[in-house]
Design an enzyme around this catalytic site. Structure first.
Site: not given
Length: 230
Positions: A67, A72, A140, A167, A179
């Site tokens: 999408e 960053r 988690k 990452e 999130a």
């Protein structure tokens, strides 16, 4: 070529106490510029590969597993804070212990697309998979879901080549929305989120997972009807 070893967390003290503070500052700025350049280039290398996959699927497969993509580079404030937590005293230790200086978030359409895109990436010959943490299959305790990959990619500069870790976080739209909300709440409460709100976040995470499964079933049902007539 030896990597710079200027102390990172207490750099200001190092500069202030040096015989030539201005020269020390210029040296550190040059080291830091090279350091961030390497990670920026590594991030762009991986982002380009993801972009190529995105364009290929958009134009030839009539299907869109990705999408959107967001990159960053960790801010200096965040980098120094993490270096302090991990007791990193120089940029060499930062390179060894901090693997998320450069990060890419890949938001996929369906859960199965997460694994599909991840497999296509790590199968490329110049990408080396370093670690893989599957918080989709094993969320988690907070409810967080995402597939985390740390990969290494070669970056070729004018005087050297270097392997740079990047990452990659892969998640669905629902996972990404959750999130983002969870991050805002943790920031608002400075990490001390009240237990009732934590419980509600876990419930919302479960609802997001149910939504992903429902959307997957709807997609499968549409596919079973055959090609769309246009």
């Amino acid at each position: 070529m030896a990597q710079p070893t200027t102390p990172l967390p207490d750099m200001l003290n190092h500069i202030a106490n040096s015989e030539d503070p201005e020269q020390s500052l210029q040296q550190f700025q040059a080291e830091l510029t090279r350091f961030r350049l390497e990670y920026d280039c590594g991030m762009e290398e991986v982002a380009t590969k993801i972009g190529n996959l995105q364009r290929e699927f958009d134009r030839t497969h009539q299907y869109k597993p990705i999408e959107h993509v967001k990159t960053r580079l960790k801010s200096m404030e965040s980098l120094v804070a993490k270096a302090r937590r991990l007791d990193c005293h120089d940029l060499v230790e930062v390179r060894e212990q901090i693997r998320d200086v450069a990060g890419i978030r890949v938001v996929c359409t369906f859960v199965e697309d997460i694994y599909r895109v991840a497999d296509m990436l790590v199968q490329q010959p110049d990408i080396t998979l370093l670690t893989r943490k599957d918080y989709v299959a094993n969320p988690k305790a907070s409810g967080y879901q995402s597939l985390h990959l740390i990969v290494s990619v070669p970056v070729y500069l004018s005087d050297r080549s270097i392997e740079v870790p990047v990452e990659i976080q892969l998640r669905t739209i629902a996972m990404d929305f959750w999130a983002s909300l969870e991050h805002q709440i943790h920031y608002k409460y400075d990490g001390q989120v009240p237990e009732p709100l934590r419980m509600e976040l876990r419930e919302v995470a479960e609802s997001a997972a149910v939504l992903d499964r429902q959307m997957g079933r709807l997609r499968d049902e549409v596919r079973s009807l055959g090609p769309t007539q246009g």
